[in-house]
Design a protein around this motif. Sequence first.
Motif, PDB file in Angstrom:
ATOM      1  N   GLN A  16       0.813  -1.215   0.000  1.00  0.00           N
ATOM      2  CA  GLN A  16       0.000   0.000   0.000  1.00  0.00           C
ATOM      3  C   GLN A  16       0.850   1.270   0.000  1.00  0.00           C
ATOM      4  O   GLN A  16       1.919   1.298   0.604  1.00  0.00           O
ATOM      5  CB  GLN A  16      -0.866  -0.006   1.255  1.00  0.00           C
ATOM      6  N   ALA A  17       0.373   2.296  -0.696  1.00  0.00           N
ATOM      7  CA  ALA A  17       1.088   3.573  -0.723  1.00  0.00           C
ATOM      8  C   ALA A  17       1.085   4.174   0.686  1.00  0.00           C
ATOM      9  O   ALA A  17       0.208   3.859   1.485  1.00  0.00           O
ATOM     10  CB  ALA A  17       0.383   4.511  -1.685  1.00  0.00           C
ATOM     11  N   PRO A  18       2.055   5.046   0.984  1.00  0.00           N
ATOM     12  CA  PRO A  18       2.059   5.665   2.310  1.00  0.00           C
ATOM     13  C   PRO A  18       0.730   6.350   2.595  1.00  0.00           C
ATOM     14  O   PRO A  18       0.142   6.972   1.712  1.00  0.00           O
ATOM     15  CB  PRO A  18       3.183   6.694   2.210  1.00  0.00           C
ATOM     16  N   LEU A  19       0.310   6.204   3.815  1.00  0.00           N
ATOM     17  CA  LEU A  19      -0.956   6.790   4.238  1.00  0.00           C
ATOM     18  C   LEU A  19      -0.971   8.299   4.027  1.00  0.00           C
ATOM     19  O   LEU A  19      -0.033   8.988   4.356  1.00  0.00           O
ATOM     20  CB  LEU A  19      -1.109   6.488   5.728  1.00  0.00           C
ATOM     21  N   SER A  20      -2.027   8.806   3.466  1.00  0.00           N
ATOM     22  CA  SER A  20      -2.063  10.265   3.374  1.00  0.00           C
ATOM     23  C   SER A  20      -3.364  10.860   3.893  1.00  0.00           C
ATOM     24  O   SER A  20      -3.485  12.060   4.012  1.00  0.00           O
ATOM     25  CB  SER A  20      -1.802  10.717   1.941  1.00  0.00           C
ATOM     26  N   ARG A  21      -4.318  10.012   4.231  1.00  0.00           N
ATOM     27  CA  ARG A  21      -5.605  10.542   4.704  1.00  0.00           C
ATOM     28  C   ARG A  21      -6.220   9.535   5.673  1.00  0.00           C
ATOM     29  O   ARG A  21      -6.295   8.349   5.385  1.00  0.00           O
ATOM     30  CB  ARG A  21      -6.523  10.715   3.504  1.00  0.00           C
ATOM     31  N   LEU A  22      -6.639  10.034   6.776  1.00  0.00           N
ATOM     32  CA  LEU A  22      -7.122   9.138   7.819  1.00  0.00           C
ATOM     33  C   LEU A  22      -8.450   9.637   8.368  1.00  0.00           C
ATOM     34  O   LEU A  22      -8.574  10.821   8.686  1.00  0.00           O
ATOM     35  CB  LEU A  22      -6.056   9.214   8.901  1.00  0.00           C
ATOM     36  N   PHE A  23      -9.433   8.767   8.430  1.00  0.00           N
ATOM     37  CA  PHE A  23     -10.742   9.140   8.986  1.00  0.00           C
ATOM     38  C   PHE A  23     -10.872   8.512  10.372  1.00  0.00           C
ATOM     39  O   PHE A  23     -10.606   7.322  10.543  1.00  0.00           O
ATOM     40  CB  PHE A  23     -11.878   8.615   8.106  1.00  0.00           C
ATOM     41  N   ILE A  24     -11.336   9.302  11.320  1.00  0.00           N
ATOM     42  CA  ILE A  24     -11.602   8.755  12.646  1.00  0.00           C
ATOM     43  C   ILE A  24     -13.106   8.667  12.825  1.00  0.00           C
ATOM     44  O   ILE A  24     -13.815   9.674  12.674  1.00  0.00           O
ATOM     45  CB  ILE A  24     -10.984   9.625  13.747  1.00  0.00           C
ATOM     46  N   ILE A  25     -13.575   7.470  13.096  1.00  0.00           N
ATOM     47  CA  ILE A  25     -15.008   7.248  13.283  1.00  0.00           C
ATOM     48  C   ILE A  25     -15.250   6.734  14.702  1.00  0.00           C
ATOM     49  O   ILE A  25     -14.332   6.253  15.366  1.00  0.00           O
ATOM     50  CB  ILE A  25     -15.580   6.242  12.244  1.00  0.00           C
ATOM     51  N   GLY A  26     -16.495   6.824  15.131  1.00  0.00           N
ATOM     52  CA  GLY A  26     -16.839   6.341  16.460  1.00  0.00           C
ATOM     53  C   GLY A  26     -17.988   7.165  17.009  1.00  0.00           C
ATOM     54  O   GLY A  26     -18.355   8.199  16.442  1.00  0.00           O
ATOM     55  N   PRO A  27     -18.548   6.698  18.110  1.00  0.00           N
ATOM     56  CA  PRO A  27     -19.737   7.373  18.650  1.00  0.00           C
ATOM     57  C   PRO A  27     -19.422   8.712  19.296  1.00  0.00           C
ATOM     58  O   PRO A  27     -18.259   9.044  19.538  1.00  0.00           O
ATOM     59  CB  PRO A  27     -20.249   6.381  19.689  1.00  0.00           C
ATOM     60  N   MET A  28     -20.470   9.444  19.589  1.00  0.00           N
ATOM     61  CA  MET A  28     -20.347  10.720  20.309  1.00  0.00           C
ATOM     62  C   MET A  28     -19.570  10.482  21.601  1.00  0.00           C
ATOM     63  O   MET A  28     -19.814   9.490  22.297  1.00  0.00           O
ATOM     64  CB  MET A  28     -21.744  11.257  20.687  1.00  0.00           C
ATOM     65  N   GLY A  29     -18.652  11.378  21.892  1.00  0.00           N
ATOM     66  CA  GLY A  29     -17.927  11.280  23.152  1.00  0.00           C
ATOM     67  C   GLY A  29     -16.838  10.218  23.159  1.00  0.00           C
ATOM     68  O   GLY A  29     -16.351   9.835  24.219  1.00  0.00           O
ATOM     69  N   SER A  30     -16.423   9.754  21.979  1.00  0.00           N
ATOM     70  CA  SER A  30     -15.338   8.756  21.966  1.00  0.00           C
ATOM     71  C   SER A  30     -13.977   9.427  21.897  1.00  0.00           C
ATOM     72  O   SER A  30     -12.946   8.753  21.967  1.00  0.00           O
ATOM     73  CB  SER A  30     -15.523   7.758  20.815  1.00  0.00           C
ATOM     74  N   GLY A  31     -13.970  10.742  21.747  1.00  0.00           N
ATOM     75  CA  GLY A  31     -12.689  11.459  21.742  1.00  0.00           C
ATOM     76  C   GLY A  31     -12.090  11.621  20.353  1.00  0.00           C
ATOM     77  O   GLY A  31     -10.890  11.832  20.212  1.00  0.00           O
ATOM     78  N   LYS A  32     -12.933  11.537  19.334  1.00  0.00           N
ATOM     79  CA  LYS A  32     -12.420  11.587  17.949  1.00  0.00           C
ATOM     80  C   LYS A  32     -11.614  12.854  17.676  1.00  0.00           C
ATOM     81  O   LYS A  32     -10.544  12.792  17.082  1.00  0.00           O
ATOM     82  CB  LYS A  32     -13.582  11.488  16.942  1.00  0.00           C
ATOM     83  N   SER A  33     -12.124  13.989  18.126  1.00  0.00           N
ATOM     84  CA  SER A  33     -11.434  15.252  17.827  1.00  0.00           C
ATOM     85  C   SER A  33     -10.152  15.398  18.641  1.00  0.00           C
ATOM     86  O   SER A  33      -9.110  15.777  18.099  1.00  0.00           O
ATOM     87  CB  SER A  33     -12.340  16.448  18.106  1.00  0.00           C
ATOM     88  N   THR A  34     -10.229  15.094  19.906  1.00  0.00           N
ATOM     89  CA  THR A  34      -9.040  15.248  20.766  1.00  0.00           C
ATOM     90  C   THR A  34      -7.934  14.290  20.319  1.00  0.00           C
ATOM     91  O   THR A  34      -6.780  14.690  20.129  1.00  0.00           O
ATOM     92  CB  THR A  34      -9.399  14.932  22.237  1.00  0.00           C
ATOM     93  N   VAL A  35      -8.300  13.033  20.136  1.00  0.00           N
ATOM     94  CA  VAL A  35      -7.304  12.044  19.720  1.00  0.00           C
ATOM     95  C   VAL A  35      -6.812  12.390  18.306  1.00  0.00           C
ATOM     96  O   VAL A  35      -5.613  12.321  18.016  1.00  0.00           O
ATOM     97  CB  VAL A  35      -7.916  10.619  19.760  1.00  0.00           C
ATOM     98  N   GLY A  36      -7.745  12.784  17.451  1.00  0.00           N
ATOM     99  CA  GLY A  36      -7.388  13.141  16.068  1.00  0.00           C
ATOM    100  C   GLY A  36      -6.356  14.249  16.005  1.00  0.00           C
ATOM    101  O   GLY A  36      -5.418  14.195  15.214  1.00  0.00           O
TER     102      GLY A  36
END
Length: 183
Positions: A4-24
């Motif tokens: 696979q080519a080097p990662l260039s885009r990553l989506f973080i999914i998960g429920p409300m309050g899982s910390g997607k923005s902070t961890v992201g």
Amino acid sequence: MSEQAPLSRLFIIGPMGSGKSTVGRHLADLLGYGFIDSDAEIETRAGADIPWIFDVEGEEGFRRRETAVLEDLARRSQAVIATGGGAILAPANRDLMARSGVVVFLNVSVAQQLKRTGSGEGRPLLQQGDREETLTKLMAEREPLYRELADVMISGAGGNARRVARHIQSQLTERGLLFSDSE
Ligand code: S3P
């Protein structure tokens, strides 16, 4: 996976309050990538906040805006994109994420969600009825979709966000989805 080519885009999914923005944000920092929060982007483009959009346009209107924003964000390179908890509902969104990036699922318990979402302010889906019941119901409906779409699932992401981000980085590297600095 290793071809696979080097990662260039990553989506973080998960429920409300899982910390997607902070961890992201931490993950973007570790990778030297940009960070974008799709909910914030929706609000900027609408010139209004999410509760207003739900009030005036209903959930349907919000979902239309969400799909349009995701389509644009999926063109960015070197980006960590935190999505809203329901972004996985539309098959078109799932196809888009699967095609255009690596998907990380932050899986947390309903108890953790309850703690992190507080009074549910700013989250229209938590404004009616019992919040625990709502979160439990949403999790039951959505968890299979999160799992199916995810390349990597991180459980119990309720801990220190920086540590969770490092854990994601090492999981991605181990799976050949991310090239480490030394490569
Ligand atoms: C939603 C989650 C919210 C936001 C909107 C709808 C959902 O994002 O997109 O209120 O359907 O679960 P967060 O997951 O960032 O709270």
